[in-house]
Design an enzyme around this catalytic site. Structure first.
Site, PDB file in Angstrom:
ATOM      1  N   GLN A 182      21.433 -88.651  69.636  1.00 10.77           N
ATOM      2  CA  GLN A 182      21.558 -87.895  68.399  1.00 10.77           C
ATOM      3  C   GLN A 182      20.576 -86.748  68.291  1.00 10.77           C
ATOM      4  O   GLN A 182      19.385 -86.898  68.518  1.00 10.77           O
ATOM      5  CB  GLN A 182      21.349 -88.822  67.202  1.00 10.77           C
ATOM      6  CG  GLN A 182      21.540 -88.098  65.895  1.00 10.77           C
ATOM      7  CD  GLN A 182      21.494 -89.016  64.721  1.00 10.77           C
ATOM      8  OE1 GLN A 182      20.796 -90.005  64.735  1.00 10.77           O
ATOM      9  NE2 GLN A 182      22.234 -88.689  63.697  1.00 10.77           N
ATOM     10  N   CYS A 183      21.126 -85.598  67.943  1.00 10.60           N
ATOM     11  CA  CYS A 183      20.328 -84.461  67.505  1.00 10.60           C
ATOM     12  C   CYS A 183      20.990 -83.930  66.241  1.00 10.60           C
ATOM     13  O   CYS A 183      21.909 -84.551  65.723  1.00 10.60           O
ATOM     14  CB  CYS A 183      20.213 -83.405  68.598  1.00 10.60           C
ATOM     15  SG  CYS A 183      21.760 -82.593  69.038  1.00 10.60           S
ATOM     16  N   VAL A 184      20.550 -82.828  65.721  1.00  6.12           N
ATOM     17  CA  VAL A 184      21.048 -82.355  64.432  1.00  6.12           C
ATOM     18  C   VAL A 184      22.541 -82.079  64.457  1.00  6.12           C
ATOM     19  O   VAL A 184      23.281 -82.490  63.575  1.00  6.12           O
ATOM     20  CB  VAL A 184      20.276 -81.101  63.957  1.00  6.12           C
ATOM     21  CG1 VAL A 184      20.937 -80.476  62.750  1.00  6.12           C
ATOM     22  CG2 VAL A 184      18.848 -81.472  63.629  1.00  6.12           C
TER      23      VAL A 184
END
Length: 162
Positions: free
Chosen positions: A98-100
């Site tokens: 997960q990233c933005v």
């Protein structure tokens, strides 16, 4: 699997995001480990300051490796994380990277993981596949493109005995 981290309460079309519902959905899907690459300022910008706590409270194992905005992780820091991801996958765990926005950082880590695990795949195939799956912005920055192109050479330096 890469996911998008939307601000709590934001609206995309007719869909209003809810962290509680999203975490429950991930839990029902059998996700056990979450590798988070957002830094604290990104979590704050998305009004998700308590996301890591929410994951932990819901029973996910959180692996937190923040990557600074507009940066890539050094290969020497990335290789141990890839080994940790590989260990989770070999144990049969479902994971989230997960990233933005589910692009850039998490796609670069996913690409590096693929190159790390499959010695026969080329960086070009990895990048093309990620762009097919996640869209043309998956590997849109030159630094991510160069990172994946040079990954094996740089990882060999990290992994070689000194």
């Amino acid at each position: 699997m890469c996911i998008f981290l939307p601000p709590k309460g934001c609206c995309y079309g007719n869909v209003r995001r809810s962290m509680v519902i999203d975490l429950e959905s991930l839990h029902k899907d059998g996700v056990q480990d979450v590798f988070v690459f957002c830094n604290h300022s990104e979590l704050k910008m998305c009004h998700a300051d308590d996301l890591l706590y929410g994951y932990d409270r819901r029973g996910f194992k959180v692996h937190y490796y923040p990557i600074a905005n507009d940066q890539t992780m050094s290969v020497s820091k990335c290789v141990p994380i890839l080994c940790e991801i590989e260990s989770c996958l070999r144990a049969g765990h479902k994971i989230i990277l997960q990233c933005v926005d589910g692009l850039g950082k998490s796609c670069t880590v996913a690409g590096a993981l693929w190159l790390f695990l499959d010695k026969h795949v080329t960086p070009l195939v990895v990048m093309e596949t990620l762009c097919q799956l996640r869209g043309p912005m998956a590997i849109a920055r030159v630094k991510h493109y160069n990172y994946l192109n040079d990954f094996r050479k740089n990882a060999a330096l990290v992994l070689s005995p000194t």
